[in-house]
Scaffold this active site. Sequence first.
Site, PDB file in Angstrom:
ATOM      1  N   GLY A  99      39.958  44.992  36.941  1.00 35.06           N
ATOM      2  CA  GLY A  99      40.264  43.713  36.312  1.00 35.06           C
ATOM      3  C   GLY A  99      39.019  42.914  35.982  1.00 35.06           C
ATOM      4  N   CYS A 100      39.192  41.603  35.874  1.00 34.08           N
ATOM      5  CA  CYS A 100      38.158  40.729  35.326  1.00 34.08           C
ATOM      6  C   CYS A 100      36.905  40.641  36.183  1.00 34.08           C
ATOM      7  CB  CYS A 100      38.726  39.325  35.113  1.00 34.08           C
ATOM      8  SG  CYS A 100      40.060  39.243  33.887  1.00 34.08           S
ATOM      9  N   TYR A 101      36.979  41.021  37.455  1.00 36.96           N
ATOM     10  CA  TYR A 101      35.820  40.874  38.331  1.00 36.96           C
ATOM     11  C   TYR A 101      34.963  42.132  38.411  1.00 36.96           C
ATOM     12  CZ  TYR A 101      38.643  43.440  41.793  1.00 36.96           C
ATOM     13  OH  TYR A 101      39.404  44.385  42.445  1.00 36.96           O
ATOM     14  N   ALA A 102      35.284  43.174  37.655  1.00 40.62           N
ATOM     15  CA  ALA A 102      34.657  44.486  37.844  1.00 40.62           C
ATOM     16  C   ALA A 102      33.170  44.502  37.557  1.00 40.62           C
ATOM     17  CB  ALA A 102      35.361  45.533  36.979  1.00 40.62           C
ATOM     18  N   PHE A 111      37.187  36.298  38.863  1.00 45.87           N
ATOM     19  CA  PHE A 111      38.452  36.347  39.591  1.00 45.87           C
ATOM     20  C   PHE A 111      39.303  37.489  39.034  1.00 45.87           C
ATOM     21  CE2 PHE A 111      37.032  32.162  38.172  1.00 45.87           C
ATOM     22  CZ  PHE A 111      36.504  31.672  39.356  1.00 45.87           C
TER      23      PHE A 111
END
Length: 385
Positions: free
Chosen positions: A153-156, A352
């Site tokens: 997701g967005c935190y990768a 996040f």
Amino acid sequence: MSAYIHHIATITPAYTYAQSYARDRVKEWTRDPKTKRLIHAIYNRSGIETRHSVSGDFVADAHASLFRTDAEGAMISPSTAERNQAYARSSRELAVQLARRAIADAEGFQKEDITHIVFASCTGFANPGPDYHIIRELGLRPDVERYTLGFMGCYAAFPALRMAAQFCEANSDAVVLVICLELCTLHIQVNDQPDSILANSLFADGAAAAIVSAREPQKDRPAYRLDRFESALVPSGEAEMAWDIGNEGFNIVLSSYVPEIIGSNIRQLLHGVLQRHGMQMDGIHEWAVHPGGRAILDKVQASLQLKHEALEASRTILRDYGNMSSATILFVLKEMLDSAETDRAALCAMAFGPGLTIETAVMERIGCPAMPRQPQEQGTGAQMR
């Protein structure tokens, strides 16, 4: 021994859509008047003006290859297999273009220097994947080590950069190409579910690359020193942000409560992170916050009591590109590196994702003040306004 981000390159695919155009196009595919009103309201308060996509199917009267419509104009939802086939084709092309650009523009580095590729993506699967094709098509050394971080997701970008830093700290000769590539628009789903409508209004396509090594940066080139990474979970948000695979693409759970949860927890969490490293909030000069949405930026700003201009780079990327999942924070970091006005600053970055997961990194920006500004790179192709 420290590791550094020496260069960040970005790319967006061919098709650019004004948010107002995307809003009206999705409304055309919807029959329920109440849903149309909800779509209009959510898109209008998104803080986004333009987004990019690998698909030209959203253009009115286009000969659609993926997002087709029936005789009454309603969208026929593509299968997961069809969406993933589009991902496999487009991710290969975009990743190769981006890698070529990143290596060519990274002063002091050659393609022969690359020892590792860390590839992060959560919007599709292919094997051999884009990392393989980068080596083949750019003529990199065949012994380049490849690692894929999938479906985070967005935190990768944070675990990808942390992995790259660990390689460089263990081997001073390592040069790591980190790539975050997301084709979120392939998973658009037109229905009356608020989560889907919110996701459709936010997510976009884009990719970013970073060159990471333990070499001392050139004094006339700005760079980031990667010092401290931390991961944290906010279990109360577990059910509010999630991502799974359905028969008609990837299904996202994105509750409107997510900004509240982040806002309620981020100050205490960040205080602990900084304290463990002997730092205080007032010791942070710059903030790179993943622009998951306008409401998230507003809540982080309020909770951390930041001045409005502190999140200017995050708001700029949200406005001009939307939320490109894992690639987005690298767009923000590039924006800040290119516009730096001092030769040194302590920077805190955060993102996040599902879980609810919060990833943070404390970096030091070093090097000379701003050089002639280089805009974020776009692909060539149609502009839909």
